[in-house]
Enzyme design. Sequence first.
Site, mmCIF file in Angstrom:
data_model
loop_
_atom_site.group_PDB
_atom_site.id
_atom_site.type_symbol
_atom_site.label_atom_id
_atom_site.label_comp_id
_atom_site.label_asym_id
_atom_site.label_seq_id
_atom_site.Cartn_x
_atom_site.Cartn_y
_atom_site.Cartn_z
ATOM 1 N N LYS A 83 -50.948 -23.153 -11.130
ATOM 2 C CA LYS A 83 -50.302 -22.022 -11.955
ATOM 3 C C LYS A 83 -51.076 -22.218 -13.532
ATOM 4 O O LYS A 83 -50.833 -23.341 -14.101
ATOM 5 C CB LYS A 83 -49.196 -21.921 -12.070
ATOM 6 C CG LYS A 83 -48.442 -20.250 -12.037
ATOM 7 C CD LYS A 83 -46.633 -20.497 -11.950
ATOM 8 C CE LYS A 83 -45.997 -19.263 -12.243
ATOM 9 N NZ LYS A 83 -44.878 -19.396 -12.295
HETATM 10 O O1 G3P Z 1 -41.439 -17.896 -12.590
HETATM 11 C C1 G3P Z 1 -42.089 -16.617 -13.472
HETATM 12 C C2 G3P Z 1 -40.957 -15.777 -13.890
HETATM 13 O O2 G3P Z 1 -40.479 -15.363 -12.346
HETATM 14 C C3 G3P Z 1 -39.935 -15.926 -14.818
HETATM 15 O O3 G3P Z 1 -39.066 -14.940 -14.651
HETATM 16 O O4 G3P Z 1 -36.619 -14.182 -15.566
HETATM 17 O O5 G3P Z 1 -37.831 -16.215 -16.797
HETATM 18 O O6 G3P Z 1 -38.416 -13.638 -16.808
HETATM 19 P P1 G3P Z 1 -37.965 -14.678 -16.009
#
Ligand code: G3P
Length: 217
Positions: A83
């Site tokens: 990633k």
């Molecule tokens: O892993 C990436 C993403 O899904 C993060 O989500 O909830 O931290 O905005 P969030």
Amino acid sequence: MKLYLDTGSAKEIREAASYGLLDGVTTNPSLVSKEGRDFTDLLKEICTIVDGPISAEVVSLEAEAMVKEGRELAKIHKNIVVKVPLIPEGLKATRQLSSEGIRVNVTLCFSPTQALLAAKAGAWCVSPFIGRLDDISSDGMELIRQILTIYENYAFSTLVLVASVRHPQHVVEAALAGGHICTMPFGIFQQLVKHPLTDIGLKKFLSDWEAKNQPKG
Ligand code: G3P
């Protein structure tokens, strides 16, 4: 639509995998840091639980260092997807890693132009963060639709991984839009199966059954 868990918790992954329908896992530096474990050990363990793409993020900011990190991560297991962040150095790293046959998940995508560049760089998938867009009064799901249209227009093979999912309705909308993959926290994964009418219906079936099938005596 492929369903991934967005977590660094091996316990959660094990539990979700026991349903028999977990397709992959995404992690990020925040999620991994919460676990307080050695990153390589954690990735190795996750790879023993799920036989699908496991995203592991680089933390360098320069392309050369990202490529170096990415190569090391990819060596851990054939299912590791590297990633990288959607910045110019990340795109350079994506081009290089992809040319070496390493799958790249380009993350922190918030616009259609960013997604177009990720695809042109050879990304295996792009991760638009829909919840974080909704948080700032933007329409995260509209971004998903735009990216899908752009990728279809030019037959890009890059997959759209719907990320930053905050509730089951995001999952519904991702599926309706035709998102290829949806990654979500464990709590949301658990919610997908739940419906009060299922529970009420099952309770009634069983109580009716028991009323007529009581042992005599
Ligand atoms: O892993 C990436 C993403 O899904 C993060 O989500 O909830 O931290 O905005 P969030």
